[in-house]
Design a protein around this motif. Structure first.
Motif, PDB file in Angstrom:
ATOM      1  N   UNK A 112      32.200  33.415  44.794  1.00 52.38           N
ATOM      2  CA  UNK A 112      33.325  33.894  44.006  1.00 52.38           C
ATOM      3  C   UNK A 112      34.006  35.005  44.791  1.00 52.38           C
ATOM      4  N   UNK A 113      35.307  35.101  44.623  1.00 53.41           N
ATOM      5  CA  UNK A 113      36.113  36.047  45.378  1.00 53.41           C
ATOM      6  C   UNK A 113      36.613  37.143  44.453  1.00 53.41           C
ATOM      7  N   UNK A 114      36.350  38.408  44.817  1.00 54.06           N
ATOM      8  CA  UNK A 114      36.878  39.555  44.090  1.00 54.06           C
ATOM      9  C   UNK A 114      38.067  40.068  44.889  1.00 54.06           C
ATOM     10  N   UNK A 115      39.273  39.887  44.328  1.00 55.39           N
ATOM     11  CA  UNK A 115      40.507  40.198  45.045  1.00 55.39           C
ATOM     12  C   UNK A 115      41.199  41.377  44.386  1.00 55.39           C
ATOM     13  N   UNK A 116      41.237  42.503  45.077  1.00 54.52           N
ATOM     14  CA  UNK A 116      41.884  43.712  44.592  1.00 54.52           C
ATOM     15  C   UNK A 116      42.919  44.177  45.599  1.00 54.52           C
ATOM     16  N   UNK A 117      44.140  44.460  45.137  1.00 51.39           N
ATOM     17  CA  UNK A 117      45.169  45.047  45.987  1.00 51.39           C
ATOM     18  C   UNK A 117      45.337  44.229  47.279  1.00 51.39           C
TER      19      UNK A 117
ATOM     20  N   UNK B  43      34.937  30.719  42.198  1.00 49.10           N
ATOM     21  CA  UNK B  43      35.598  31.429  41.116  1.00 49.10           C
ATOM     22  C   UNK B  43      36.401  32.581  41.685  1.00 49.10           C
ATOM     23  N   UNK B  44      37.245  33.148  40.837  1.00 50.07           N
ATOM     24  CA  UNK B  44      38.175  34.178  41.280  1.00 50.07           C
ATOM     25  C   UNK B  44      38.160  35.331  40.282  1.00 50.07           C
ATOM     26  N   UNK B  45      37.824  36.536  40.781  1.00 47.98           N
ATOM     27  CA  UNK B  45      37.968  37.758  39.999  1.00 47.98           C
ATOM     28  C   UNK B  45      39.152  38.507  40.589  1.00 47.98           C
ATOM     29  N   UNK B  46      40.188  38.694  39.800  1.00 52.62           N
ATOM     30  CA  UNK B  46      41.383  39.395  40.251  1.00 52.62           C
ATOM     31  C   UNK B  46      41.461  40.728  39.523  1.00 52.62           C
TER      32      UNK B  46
ATOM     33  N   UNK C  32      37.722  28.810  38.121  1.00 54.27           N
ATOM     34  CA  UNK C  32      37.388  29.723  37.023  1.00 54.27           C
ATOM     35  C   UNK C  32      37.832  31.128  37.413  1.00 54.27           C
ATOM     36  N   UNK C  33      38.448  31.845  36.473  1.00 56.84           N
ATOM     37  CA  UNK C  33      39.055  33.118  36.845  1.00 56.84           C
ATOM     38  C   UNK C  33      38.840  34.170  35.772  1.00 56.84           C
ATOM     39  N   UNK C  34      38.595  35.387  36.248  1.00 52.98           N
ATOM     40  CA  UNK C  34      38.494  36.575  35.427  1.00 52.98           C
ATOM     41  C   UNK C  34      39.563  37.538  35.918  1.00 52.98           C
ATOM     42  N   UNK C  35      40.523  37.853  35.057  1.00 47.66           N
ATOM     43  CA  UNK C  35      41.624  38.737  35.430  1.00 47.66           C
ATOM     44  C   UNK C  35      41.385  40.089  34.770  1.00 47.66           C
TER      45      UNK C  35
ATOM     46  N   UNK D 257      43.233  28.828  31.463  1.00 53.79           N
ATOM     47  CA  UNK D 257      41.883  29.046  30.947  1.00 53.79           C
ATOM     48  C   UNK D 257      41.261  30.343  31.449  1.00 53.79           C
ATOM     49  N   UNK D 258      42.011  31.124  32.210  1.00 52.43           N
ATOM     50  CA  UNK D 258      41.465  32.372  32.750  1.00 52.43           C
ATOM     51  C   UNK D 258      41.163  33.357  31.636  1.00 52.43           C
ATOM     52  N   UNK D 259      40.181  34.198  31.886  1.00 52.52           N
ATOM     53  CA  UNK D 259      39.797  35.266  30.961  1.00 52.52           C
ATOM     54  C   UNK D 259      40.538  36.533  31.383  1.00 52.52           C
ATOM     55  N   UNK D 260      41.350  37.089  30.490  1.00 49.08           N
ATOM     56  CA  UNK D 260      42.187  38.234  30.808  1.00 49.08           C
ATOM     57  C   UNK D 260      41.720  39.459  30.037  1.00 49.08           C
TER      58      UNK D 260
END
Length: 291
Positions: A103-108, A127-130, A232-235, A258-261
């Motif tokens: 999973x990728x945690x993408x910040x700034x 998965x993607x955590x933004x 799958x994404x967590x925003x 379907x992302x979780x915001x």
């Protein structure tokens, strides 16, 4: 007394394209892996507390880009400081460590670097955590729009970039928009400024800032990737961010319905103030990732 689980955190270097790339690593590689990509003007240090919180149960890896933190800082005459180049190095870093499912945690800055990586290797991304990582034009505040207009050949562009490389601005990036600045450790912005003030570092940041417009040109490509692959994404978004505004968080839902915001009452560096809220959300997200 409840058992206290704390990870052993390793601090290592990987050889990538002739560069020594520093990284922090905790957890067993058999656990769900999270690649943590830092922002400006930070380094992997920004994730130290999150690694402490989650590293006993998950595999966390956080590199420093070239020109940041403890990684090598080649002269701009010898290394092309563009976002494509940062993505090249992180791609090589993943290959060097054998990271091919995470999973990728993408910040700034981690958003344009990480999304370049995702487009190149969609099979790597589970998965993607933004977290305050923008990929939509409506996510840019007027101040961010003005900064992204700077590019080579624009009169005054370099001077405008250098004005944001000061201790006052660095501190404000951490404390601005927070509900309780006493929860923001001075260690983060002090360390960032220490690295910014080292010889040659400001020139590196000028080069990258003048290339930031290249990210906006890629937004349609990244949005298409999101629509096509539906990771799958967590925003997670600090709504007090003066650069990347709340509309940028909500925009992800167009392509990832379907992302979780989660909108958080804090600023740009949301982990500084809201780690107790963010860590359980990331843990629950990782629990849904393949092992």
């Amino acid at each position: 007394m409840a058992e206290l689980r704390m990870p052993q955190v390793h601090h290592r270097f990987a050889e990538v394209n002739g560069l020594r790339i520093f990284y922090r690593e905790a957890g067993e590689p058999t656990a769900p892996t999270l690649l943590l990509l830092h922002g400006f003007p930070a380094s992997s240090h920004q994730y130290a507390r999150l690694i402490d919180a989650l590293g006993a149960d998950y595999h966390l890896v956080a590199p420093d880009y070239p020109g940041f933190g403890h990684s090598d800082c080649p002269d701009p005459a010898e290394f092309d400081y563009r976002f494509d180049s940062l993505a090249d190095v992180i791609e090589g870093f993943c290959k060097a460590l054998g990271l091919d499912r995470f999973a990728l945690y993408a910040f700034d800055f981690g958003a344009p670097v990480g999304l370049r990586l995702a487009v190149r290797h969609p099979e790597w991304i589970t998965g993607l955590v933004v977290q305050n990582g923008n990929a939509y034009l409506e996510g840019l505040s007027p101040a961010a729009q003005a900064m992204t207009a700077n590019r080579p050949g624009v009169p005054g562009a370099e001077r405008a970039v250098r004005q944001i490389l000061t201790a006052e601005v660095t501190r404000d990036q951490y404390e601005g928009g927070t509900g309780d600045p006493s929860l923001v450790s001075p260690d983060g912005w002090t360390m960032d400024q220490h690295f910014l003030d080292l010889p040659g570092r400001k020139e590196i940041q000028v080069e990258l800032a003048l290339d930031y417009h290249s990210n906006l040109a890629r937004y349609p490509e990244w949005q298409q990737w999101l629509r096509t692959h539906r990771p799958p994404a967590l925003i997670l978004w600090g709504v007090g961010d003066p650069f990347f505004v709340e509309a940028g968080a909500r925009a992800y839902l167009r392509d990832l319905p379907d992302a979780e915001l989660h909108l958080l009452d804090t600023g740009h560096f949301a982990l500084e103030e809201k780690l107790p809220e963010i860590a359980p959300l990331v843990a629950a997200f990782l629990d849904r990732q393949p092992r």
